[in-house]
Design a protein around this motif. Structure first.
Motif, PDB file in Angstrom:
ATOM      1  N   ASP A  11       0.810  -1.225   0.000  1.00 16.48           N
ATOM      2  CA  ASP A  11       0.000   0.000   0.000  1.00 16.48           C
ATOM      3  C   ASP A  11       0.840   1.271   0.000  1.00 16.48           C
ATOM      4  O   ASP A  11       2.057   1.218  -0.169  1.00 16.48           O
ATOM      5  N   GLU A  12       0.158   2.417   0.177  1.00 15.64           N
ATOM      6  CA  GLU A  12       0.832   3.712   0.012  1.00 15.64           C
ATOM      7  C   GLU A  12       1.935   3.948   1.039  1.00 15.64           C
ATOM      8  O   GLU A  12       2.856   4.733   0.792  1.00 15.64           O
ATOM      9  N   THR A  13       1.886   3.240   2.179  1.00  9.95           N
ATOM     10  CA  THR A  13       2.897   3.464   3.218  1.00  9.95           C
ATOM     11  C   THR A  13       4.160   2.626   2.993  1.00  9.95           C
ATOM     12  O   THR A  13       5.075   2.672   3.801  1.00  9.95           O
ATOM     13  N   ASP A  14       4.188   1.867   1.902  1.00  9.86           N
ATOM     14  CA  ASP A  14       5.375   1.054   1.613  1.00  9.86           C
ATOM     15  C   ASP A  14       6.456   1.839   0.878  1.00  9.86           C
ATOM     16  O   ASP A  14       7.542   1.314   0.627  1.00  9.86           O
ATOM     17  N   ILE A  15       6.181   3.074   0.513  1.00  6.71           N
ATOM     18  CA  ILE A  15       7.219   3.908  -0.092  1.00  6.71           C
ATOM     19  C   ILE A  15       8.263   4.211   0.985  1.00  6.71           C
ATOM     20  O   ILE A  15       7.939   4.241   2.180  1.00  6.71           O
ATOM     21  N   THR A  16       9.526   4.410   0.589  1.00  9.14           N
ATOM     22  CA  THR A  16      10.533   4.740   1.605  1.00  9.14           C
ATOM     23  C   THR A  16      10.457   6.235   1.930  1.00  9.14           C
ATOM     24  O   THR A  16       9.888   7.020   1.176  1.00  9.14           O
ATOM     25  N   VAL A  17      11.040   6.589   3.065  1.00  9.53           N
ATOM     26  CA  VAL A  17      11.054   7.999   3.474  1.00  9.53           C
ATOM     27  C   VAL A  17      11.752   8.835   2.410  1.00  9.53           C
ATOM     28  O   VAL A  17      11.272   9.907   2.027  1.00  9.53           O
ATOM     29  N   ARG A  18      12.864   8.322   1.890  1.00 11.50           N
ATOM     30  CA  ARG A  18      13.583   9.030   0.828  1.00 11.50           C
ATOM     31  C   ARG A  18      12.727   9.182  -0.418  1.00 11.50           C
ATOM     32  O   ARG A  18      12.663  10.258  -1.030  1.00 11.50           O
ATOM     33  N   GLY A  19      12.029   8.112  -0.787  1.00  3.39           N
ATOM     34  CA  GLY A  19      11.161   8.161  -1.959  1.00  3.39           C
ATOM     35  C   GLY A  19      10.068   9.195  -1.787  1.00  3.39           C
ATOM     36  O   GLY A  19       9.782   9.997  -2.699  1.00  3.39           O
ATOM     37  N   LEU A  20       9.470   9.230  -0.614  1.00  3.99           N
ATOM     38  CA  LEU A  20       8.375  10.165  -0.356  1.00  3.99           C
ATOM     39  C   LEU A  20       8.845  11.613  -0.449  1.00  3.99           C
ATOM     40  O   LEU A  20       8.166  12.471  -1.021  1.00  3.99           O
ATOM     41  N   GLU A  21      10.034  11.886   0.079  1.00  2.00           N
ATOM     42  CA  GLU A  21      10.583  13.252  -0.005  1.00  2.00           C
ATOM     43  C   GLU A  21      10.729  13.689  -1.456  1.00  2.00           C
ATOM     44  O   GLU A  21      10.406  14.817  -1.814  1.00  2.00           O
ATOM     45  N   ILE A  22      11.217  12.785  -2.291  1.00  2.00           N
ATOM     46  CA  ILE A  22      11.415  13.114  -3.705  1.00  2.00           C
ATOM     47  C   ILE A  22      10.072  13.352  -4.398  1.00  2.00           C
ATOM     48  O   ILE A  22       9.913  14.296  -5.171  1.00  2.00           O
ATOM     49  N   VAL A  23       9.093  12.498  -4.092  1.00  2.00           N
ATOM     50  CA  VAL A  23       7.760  12.642  -4.697  1.00  2.00           C
ATOM     51  C   VAL A  23       7.166  14.004  -4.340  1.00  2.00           C
ATOM     52  O   VAL A  23       6.578  14.683  -5.184  1.00  2.00           O
ATOM     53  N   LYS A  24       7.351  14.417  -3.099  1.00  2.00           N
ATOM     54  CA  LYS A  24       6.728  15.670  -2.646  1.00  2.00           C
ATOM     55  C   LYS A  24       7.298  16.903  -3.332  1.00  2.00           C
ATOM     56  O   LYS A  24       6.582  17.874  -3.549  1.00  2.00           O
ATOM     57  N   ARG A  25       8.578  16.856  -3.686  1.00  2.00           N
ATOM     58  CA  ARG A  25       9.158  18.069  -4.267  1.00  2.00           C
ATOM     59  C   ARG A  25       9.260  18.019  -5.798  1.00  2.00           C
ATOM     60  O   ARG A  25       9.733  18.968  -6.425  1.00  2.00           O
TER      61      ARG A  25
ATOM     62  N   LEU B   9      18.936  -0.629   1.844  1.00  2.00           N
ATOM     63  CA  LEU B   9      20.350  -0.877   1.567  1.00  2.00           C
ATOM     64  C   LEU B   9      21.323   0.218   1.970  1.00  2.00           C
ATOM     65  O   LEU B   9      22.480  -0.058   2.236  1.00  2.00           O
ATOM     66  N   ALA B  10      20.880   1.472   2.020  1.00  2.00           N
ATOM     67  CA  ALA B  10      21.901   2.529   2.133  1.00  2.00           C
ATOM     68  C   ALA B  10      21.860   3.316   3.440  1.00  2.00           C
ATOM     69  O   ALA B  10      22.697   3.131   4.310  1.00  2.00           O
ATOM     70  N   ASP B  11      20.891   4.178   3.615  1.00  2.00           N
ATOM     71  CA  ASP B  11      20.937   5.026   4.802  1.00  2.00           C
ATOM     72  C   ASP B  11      19.614   5.050   5.552  1.00  2.00           C
ATOM     73  O   ASP B  11      18.689   4.298   5.253  1.00  2.00           O
ATOM     74  N   GLU B  12      19.527   5.949   6.557  1.00  2.98           N
ATOM     75  CA  GLU B  12      18.368   5.951   7.455  1.00  2.98           C
ATOM     76  C   GLU B  12      17.057   6.278   6.745  1.00  2.98           C
ATOM     77  O   GLU B  12      15.991   5.913   7.231  1.00  2.98           O
ATOM     78  N   THR B  13      17.125   6.945   5.584  1.00  3.82           N
ATOM     79  CA  THR B  13      15.886   7.336   4.898  1.00  3.82           C
ATOM     80  C   THR B  13      15.348   6.218   4.003  1.00  3.82           C
ATOM     81  O   THR B  13      14.345   6.405   3.320  1.00  3.82           O
ATOM     82  N   ASP B  14      16.024   5.080   3.994  1.00  3.17           N
ATOM     83  CA  ASP B  14      15.556   3.961   3.169  1.00  3.17           C
ATOM     84  C   ASP B  14      14.501   3.108   3.867  1.00  3.17           C
ATOM     85  O   ASP B  14      13.955   2.178   3.269  1.00  3.17           O
ATOM     86  N   ILE B  15      14.212   3.413   5.110  1.00  2.00           N
ATOM     87  CA  ILE B  15      13.125   2.705   5.793  1.00  2.00           C
ATOM     88  C   ILE B  15      11.803   3.131   5.135  1.00  2.00           C
ATOM     89  O   ILE B  15      11.695   4.237   4.605  1.00  2.00           O
ATOM     90  N   THR B  16      10.805   2.250   5.148  1.00  4.93           N
ATOM     91  CA  THR B  16       9.526   2.656   4.556  1.00  4.93           C
ATOM     92  C   THR B  16       8.727   3.479   5.573  1.00  4.93           C
ATOM     93  O   THR B  16       9.000   3.460   6.770  1.00  4.93           O
ATOM     94  N   VAL B  17       7.751   4.201   5.074  1.00  5.30           N
ATOM     95  CA  VAL B  17       6.909   5.037   5.934  1.00  5.30           C
ATOM     96  C   VAL B  17       6.224   4.145   6.978  1.00  5.30           C
ATOM     97  O   VAL B  17       6.176   4.476   8.167  1.00  5.30           O
ATOM     98  N   ARG B  18       5.740   2.988   6.527  1.00  4.15           N
ATOM     99  CA  ARG B  18       5.106   2.047   7.447  1.00  4.15           C
ATOM    100  C   ARG B  18       6.089   1.558   8.510  1.00  4.15           C
ATOM    101  O   ARG B  18       5.768   1.501   9.696  1.00  4.15           O
TER     102      ARG B  18
END
Lengths: 285, 285
Positions: A11-25, B9-18
């Motif tokens: 689901d939508e929460t499976d995106i990574t934190v890094r991925g979400l930051e990129i999507v937002k900007r 694989l890389a850094d702290e932001t690679d964790i998923t939102v969930r």
């Protein structure tokens, strides 16, 4: 810059934190929507991101890649891919096209069914090559996958079978008449896959596997309502696994006791499981 | 409840939102720190999560799993795993132990090197079984991996080689004297792996591969400073790839033209690459 961002499996929460930051900007966000699907719809993604998402069908990606990449030398463009961005060849094409246009590419990896299938309890080390199963028709029953399965079986390895999905397909009639009317989406089930595998064996008669061969059916891997079932191909050919996406693993004979214990827990029928197991499986074989 | 959360694989932001949501609300958070490493240290994770993280070494996981799981029937316990939680057998053991104790388990998948290696441009479909390479010593040079490589090579498939890491290892002397003094961590490099592979071939003499066989070295997959190099095993045996983690892919002969074009871009030497390629690779072989 072009960013290929993996969405993971459920689901939508499976995106990574890094991925979400990129999507937002980013300036524009595309969603690849024909080689796999997320278990939530586009609107849910848009609400979660707080921004619009453009659905990219096969046509747009294969013939309109320059539209997707327009301005990519100045602004950030995101191409969302279910699972991991390198799961399908198509995205390699997009990267190569970006390279030709002098647009830099970054990739945000995520879970893929190729590793997510470890949830079955089968060790990823014990898998051979992955194969794909397409929907058979009356006149078209491609069986090249069978040769790949044979190679894995001969070594004793498991085979992950990825199942066909049909999204935005036109009927031959509508295509001939140029009508942009699409058939409802279809997702192959574990039961259909198992039945087609038996059909191929019936036709090829090479004894690579049979109705008593053991396999694992997996539905909605990574989601809260994930479902796993193990059993013979015959049993799986009538199993009901619920909503998509489904995958299947054909068991290799080099199965470890720990793997057996794990998958036996979710057997359709522990008796038939054991009976099949002793006949052809176990690391010592 | 026990939550196995993949860190990517890389850094702290690679964790998923969930995954991040679960980490923030858990009672205790452990970090598995001996089968793989993240490219950032524990303190960076703690700062990002805003909470303490307990490092779980091999000893704690293998003999102290009940401490990790204590109270898991009432509170949320997180076990952070670099890559995907099902990458290593150890975590299956933890899940089985939780099951015995009546503790429910959830898994948050993430990118794994098994799929992340797609960044090389090699198709995941064309990989056979994955093998592991351990550090050779003067007296111990295990070569069972060579048999697995042979099986892949005979079918024409690529082989992903995962490289050994040694974290919190004791010298024999310190172990004998019961001193809890640990050697500095060691991470196998692409160069060491290529050299060891050639050493095994030299010893086994089965001609499965040789100094001119093509391979891809990958360092820090998924990170901004990811590095890819292709070349012959001989070339790779002296290549400098920088900081860990490294992986290696031995090329199978069934390489597709698109794959060749992609990996040729980052060849150590395009001339020797082409010379080796024409001798033994290409999908038509």
């Amino acid at each position: 810059m072009l960013h290929l961002v993996g969405l993971g499996l459920a689901d939508e929460t499976d995106i990574t934190v890094r991925g979400l930051e990129i999507v937002k900007r980013a300036e524009r966000v595309y969603l690849e929507a024909y080689t796999s699907i997320l278990l939530v719809d586009k609107e849910k993604l848009e609400a979660f991101y707080g921004r619009p998402v453009i659905e990219a069908d096969r046509e747009l990606v294969e013939t309109g890649s320059d539209d997707i990449l327009a301005g990519g030398d100045k602004v950030d463009i995101v191409f969302l891919v279910v699972g991991d961005p390198f799961g399908a060849t198509t995205h390699t094409d997009l990267v190569l096209r970006a390279r030709e246009l002098g647009i830099e590419t970054t990739v945000v990896p995520n879970a893929s069914i190729m590793s997510g299938i470890g949830c079955t309890g089968l060790q990823l080390y014990n898998f051979g090559q992955t194969v794909s199963m397409v929907f058979f028709t009356e006149t078209w029953k491609p069986s090249s996958y069978y040769d790949r399965v044979r190679e894995n079986i001969q070594i004793g390895l498991h085979t992950l079978v990825l199942l066909d999905i049909k999204v935005k397909e036109q009927s031959l009639e509508n295509m001939a008449r140029g009508r942009r009317i699409f058939e409802p989406p279809r997702y192959m089930t574990v039961a259909q896959c198992a039945a087609q595998m038996l059909e191929t064996e019936e036709e090829r008669q090479e004894g690579i596997y049979g109705p008593d061969s053991l396999a694992v059916g997996a539905a909605r891997v990574g989601a809260a309502n994930q479902k796993l079932v193990s059993g013979t191909l015959k049993e799986l050919s009538t199993v009901e696994m619920g909503a998509p996406l489904h995958s299947l693993v054909l068991l290799g004979r080099r199965t470890h006791d720990l793997e057996r214990d794990y998958i036996r827990e979710y057997a359709v029928n522990k008796e038939t499981f054991d009976a099949s197991y002793v006949k052809g499986y176990g690391a010592s074989l």
